[in-house]
Design a protein around this motif. Structure first.
Motif, short mmCIF file in Angstrom:
data_model
loop_
_atom_site.label_atom_id
_atom_site.label_comp_id
_atom_site.label_asym_id
_atom_site.label_seq_id
_atom_site.Cartn_x
_atom_site.Cartn_y
_atom_site.Cartn_z
N GLY A 253 -20.07 -3.01 -9.68
CA GLY A 253 -19.14 -4.04 -9.79
C GLY A 253 -17.61 -3.64 -9.78
O GLY A 253 -16.82 -4.43 -10.30
N LEU A 254 -17.35 -2.48 -9.23
CA LEU A 254 -16.19 -1.86 -9.51
C LEU A 254 -15.53 -2.06 -8.04
O LEU A 254 -16.20 -2.11 -7.00
N ASP A 255 -14.09 -1.97 -8.04
CA ASP A 255 -13.64 -1.93 -6.68
C ASP A 255 -13.21 -0.43 -6.30
O ASP A 255 -12.44 0.33 -6.81
N LEU A 256 -14.21 -0.04 -5.14
CA LEU A 256 -14.28 1.31 -4.66
C LEU A 256 -13.57 1.35 -3.32
O LEU A 256 -13.93 2.46 -2.58
N SER A 257 -12.73 0.56 -2.86
CA SER A 257 -12.43 0.53 -1.55
C SER A 257 -11.72 1.64 -1.24
O SER A 257 -11.68 2.14 0.09
N ASP A 258 -10.77 2.41 -2.21
CA ASP A 258 -10.34 3.54 -2.07
C ASP A 258 -10.08 4.09 -3.23
O ASP A 258 -9.13 4.03 -3.92
N GLY A 259 -10.87 5.01 -3.46
CA GLY A 259 -11.15 5.60 -4.78
C GLY A 259 -11.56 4.63 -5.92
O GLY A 259 -12.19 3.64 -5.48
N VAL A 260 -11.05 4.48 -7.13
CA VAL A 260 -11.28 3.77 -8.31
C VAL A 260 -10.13 2.81 -8.55
O VAL A 260 -9.21 3.62 -8.88
N LEU A 261 -10.27 1.60 -8.43
CA LEU A 261 -9.11 0.89 -8.67
C LEU A 261 -9.07 0.54 -10.19
O LEU A 261 -10.08 0.53 -10.97
N THR A 262 -7.95 0.90 -10.88
CA THR A 262 -7.72 0.78 -12.20
C THR A 262 -6.46 -0.25 -12.58
O THR A 262 -5.80 -0.56 -11.60
N ASP A 263 -6.53 -0.56 -13.84
CA ASP A 263 -5.26 -1.46 -14.39
C ASP A 263 -4.23 -0.39 -14.72
O ASP A 263 -4.34 0.65 -14.47
N GLY A 301 -0.76 10.46 2.04
CA GLY A 301 -0.80 9.22 2.44
C GLY A 301 -1.97 8.43 3.13
O GLY A 301 -1.71 7.14 3.17
N GLY A 302 -2.80 9.22 3.07
CA GLY A 302 -4.15 8.61 3.93
C GLY A 302 -4.55 7.32 3.20
O GLY A 302 -5.11 6.39 3.85
N GLY A 303 -4.47 7.13 1.71
CA GLY A 303 -5.08 5.99 1.25
C GLY A 303 -3.81 4.96 1.17
O GLY A 303 -4.45 3.58 0.96
N SER A 304 -2.67 5.25 1.32
CA SER A 304 -1.69 4.11 1.02
C SER A 304 -1.94 2.82 2.05
O SER A 304 -2.28 1.67 1.34
N ARG A 337 -6.96 4.97 -8.33
CA ARG A 337 -5.82 4.11 -7.60
C ARG A 337 -5.31 3.29 -8.78
O ARG A 337 -5.73 2.38 -8.84
N PHE A 338 -4.08 3.61 -9.12
CA PHE A 338 -3.42 2.99 -10.14
C PHE A 338 -2.06 2.36 -9.92
O PHE A 338 -1.43 2.84 -8.97
N PRO A 339 -1.78 1.24 -10.54
CA PRO A 339 -0.36 0.76 -10.22
C PRO A 339 0.30 1.71 -11.16
O PRO A 339 0.22 2.12 -12.24
N ASN A 340 1.88 2.15 -10.51
CA ASN A 340 2.73 2.84 -11.22
C ASN A 340 3.77 1.83 -11.69
O ASN A 340 4.38 1.44 -10.94
N ALA A 341 3.93 1.75 -12.92
CA ALA A 341 5.03 0.87 -13.57
C ALA A 341 6.40 1.12 -13.15
O ALA A 341 7.32 0.40 -13.37
N ARG A 342 6.54 2.45 -12.85
CA ARG A 342 7.92 2.91 -12.40
C ARG A 342 8.35 2.39 -10.96
O ARG A 342 9.29 2.05 -10.99
N TYR A 343 7.28 1.90 -10.38
CA TYR A 343 7.66 1.58 -8.99
C TYR A 343 7.34 -0.13 -8.72
O TYR A 343 7.76 -0.88 -9.58
N ASP A 344 6.42 -0.39 -7.77
CA ASP A 344 6.30 -1.79 -7.43
C ASP A 344 4.95 -2.36 -7.94
O ASP A 344 4.79 -3.47 -7.79
N PRO A 347 -1.32 -0.76 -6.66
CA PRO A 347 -2.00 0.23 -6.85
C PRO A 347 -2.19 1.47 -5.77
O PRO A 347 -2.40 0.99 -4.76
N ARG A 348 -2.14 2.49 -5.97
CA ARG A 348 -1.99 3.94 -4.95
C ARG A 348 -2.78 4.92 -5.70
O ARG A 348 -2.78 5.24 -6.79
N ARG A 349 -3.58 5.54 -4.65
CA ARG A 349 -4.09 7.22 -5.00
C ARG A 349 -3.04 8.00 -4.85
O ARG A 349 -1.90 7.88 -3.81
N VAL A 350 -2.80 8.91 -5.71
CA VAL A 350 -1.74 9.79 -5.36
C VAL A 350 -2.48 11.25 -5.46
O VAL A 350 -2.91 11.78 -6.37
#
Lengths: 465, 62
Positions: A253-263, A301-304, A337-344, A347-350
């Motif tokens: 039940g995780l979001d695995l569409s590109d890596g592991v989506l996190t909070d 950038g492949g994941g973005s 794949r995390f949201p970076n509070a510094r930006y927008d 969620p992105r993989r880096v």
């Protein structure tokens, strides 16, 4: 028995996670599981000094902190499955490991081209991800008169091309569907400068075209481009990005569409599971083959793009974790794949080298707090991205997020043929810098780091407009 | 606490300078200079510097 943390993955991210768990006071057992037979090692030199032969394999060994002396390392062992609800991971020998907390750090693997022609060991087709990869590639590049074709002009492709030139490889040609090398991380202005520097050193480029297949019987003799041309080749490096190693998490039940989506605290988020797992990611690339043989400009950038397309149905940034995440499962490294509070907040993989360390530091704090029933009242994860790439005698050095500012690129210092410092802006504001050249260019980029660090966060996506 | 940098590995990335500016610096020509015997007060900073060194060139000895 004391509560246990299992760290799935024994590369840089897994090691840093174990170290940081100990550093923040986690005293329970830690078991780290890794599929390579080696203790964690440092990968960046693989495509550069190790491929060049100027640094021995042994020099890559990471030195674990003393605080990890009691960590159990299960090497040469693959994690093949997980039942997160039961807090169990399954190993390739069938053994099941119980855990109280889980660190997902299984990372990425090189994406392969899926098109007709010779494949497999001995075919002359290589990837650049592991020690074993470099051993095999180095042996073949050492043969006299070798013609190398590099498919994919991202970080790895450009570094391999530069190293091959230094090794005296007779012909080096780089192929990419994009019109310029490293276009996604650098933007057009700097990518054009990079192209010129490679061409000056004898590298040929076939840009704006994909790969349709390989010629040869058992072993590659040529690369068939999607525009119909054939490039003679003895050795091929496939540097077309990477695929997250998430298959073992499917069915939870995780979001695995590109890596592991996190909070925003790197805790794994629930999401649509099932068909849209990492296997699906690989399939999507294959399925594009009819139109273009590969659709990846750079591994960074492949994941973005895919991440962005996936966000339509996702809750907006700021949704808290507790409702939508598994508090005892954190993701570390380039699989997160995390949201970076510094930006927008998107969620992105880096895939930068600094990310395993940054994510491990935050995730270890969060996981330890969760396991000790303490509040997770830390500021959201907000790393300042940073990357570098050494090619020939120059370095690309970046701070911030240039890819967020491709529409407003300014030459801040220097000139096109020498050391350059380029600034990337969004809404008129500097969001990233890249230096290209010698130490002076890198130093100029570094001088902007504190400025970028002090900037307040960008508005969350949508709020600005 | 003793700090040693393998100068064969060091590529002057300068990440250590951000992590532990009291111990590491880049000189005017961009080359690394550092204190080999900083006080224990800097231990956390130096540990972070060792972590973030892209070449993993920094060793902490006792």
């Amino acid at each position: 028995m004391a509560a246990r943390v299992v760290v799935a993955g024994a590369s840089l991210g897994g090691l840093r996670a174990a170290e940081q768990l100990r550093a923040v006071g986690w005293t329970g057992p830690i078991t780290a599981v890794g599929d390579e037979p080696h203790m964690p090692y440092n990968r960046p030199p693989l495509s550069k000094r190790v491929l060049a032969g100027t640094a021995p394999f042994a020099s890559l060994a990471l030195t674990p902190r003393a605080n990890t002396a009691d960590v159990e390392w299960r090497l040469g062992t693959r994690v093949t499955g997980a039942r997160l609800r039961d807090r169990v991971v399954v190993l390739d020998d069938g053994e099941e490991l119980d855990f109280d907390g889980l660190v997902v750090a299984t990372g990425l693997r090189a994406r392969r081209l899926r098109c007709p022609g010779p494949s497999g060991p001995g075919s002359g087709r290589h990837t650049v991800r592991t020690l074993a990869d470099i051993r095999a590639l180095r042996a073949e590049l050492a043969l006299p008169g070798v013609r190398l074709v590099v498919t994919g002009a991202g970080f790895i492709g450009c570094e391999v091309a530069a190293t091959a030139v230094g090794l005296g490889v007779a012909e080096v040609t780089v192929v990419d569907v994009e019109p310029l090398p490293m276009l996604r991380p650098l933007g057009e202005f700097l990518a054009r400068a990079l192209l010129r520097r490679h061409e000056e050193r004898g590298v040929r480029f076939a840009l704006g075209t994909g790969v349709a297949g390989f010629e040869g019987d058992g072993r590659v003799t040529g690369v068939v481009l999607s525009d119909g041309r054939v490039l003679p080749a003895d050795v091929v490096v496939e540097s077309v990005g990477s695929v997250a190693n998430t298959e073992w998490l499917a069915g939870n039940g995780l979001d695995l569409s590109d890596g592991v989506l996190t909070d925003e605290h790197l805790r794994a988020r629930r999401g649509a599971d099932g068909a849209a797992t990492a296997g699906g990611g690989a399939f999507r690339v294959g399925s594009e083959a009819g139109g273009r043989a590969f659709g990846v400009a750079s591994e960074a950038g492949g994941g973005s793009a895919r991440g962005a397309s996936h966000e339509a149905g996702a809750p907006p940034y700021g949704t808290t974790a507790d409702a939508g995440c598994l508090p005892y499962v954190v993701a570390v490294g380039d699989i997160a794949r995390f949201p970076n509070a510094r930006y927008d907040g998107v969620p992105r993989r880096v895939e930068h080298w600094s990310i395993p360390g940054d994510t491990a530091r935050h995730a270890a704090k969060v996981l330890t707090a969760q396991l000790c029933s303490q509040p997770v009242d830390f500021a959201p994860f907000a790393p300042l991205p940073s990357f570098w790439s050494d090619q020939y005698d120059f370095r690309l050095q970046s701070f911030g997020s240039p890819e967020l500012g491709h529409d407003d690129v300014r030459l801040l210092d220097g000139e096109a043929d020498g050391d350059m410092l380029v600034g990337y802006h969004r809404d008129g504001r500097l969001v990233g810098v890249v230096g290209l050249g010698g130490p002076a260019a890198a130093a100029a980029a570094a001088r902007h780091r504190s400025l970028l660090l002090e900037r307040p966060a960008l508005s969350p996506q949508g709020a600005a407009s | 606490m003793k700090v040693a940098v393998d100068m064969n590995k060091c590529q002057d990335h300068g990440q250590c300078v951000f992590a532990a500016p009291d111990v590491f610096r880049l000189d005017d020509s961009g080359r690394l200079a550092y204190l080999s015997d900083p006080g224990d007060a800097f231990r956390a900073d130096v540990e972070e510097a060792a972590d973030v060194c892209p070449m993993q060139a920094i060793r902490i000895e006792a």
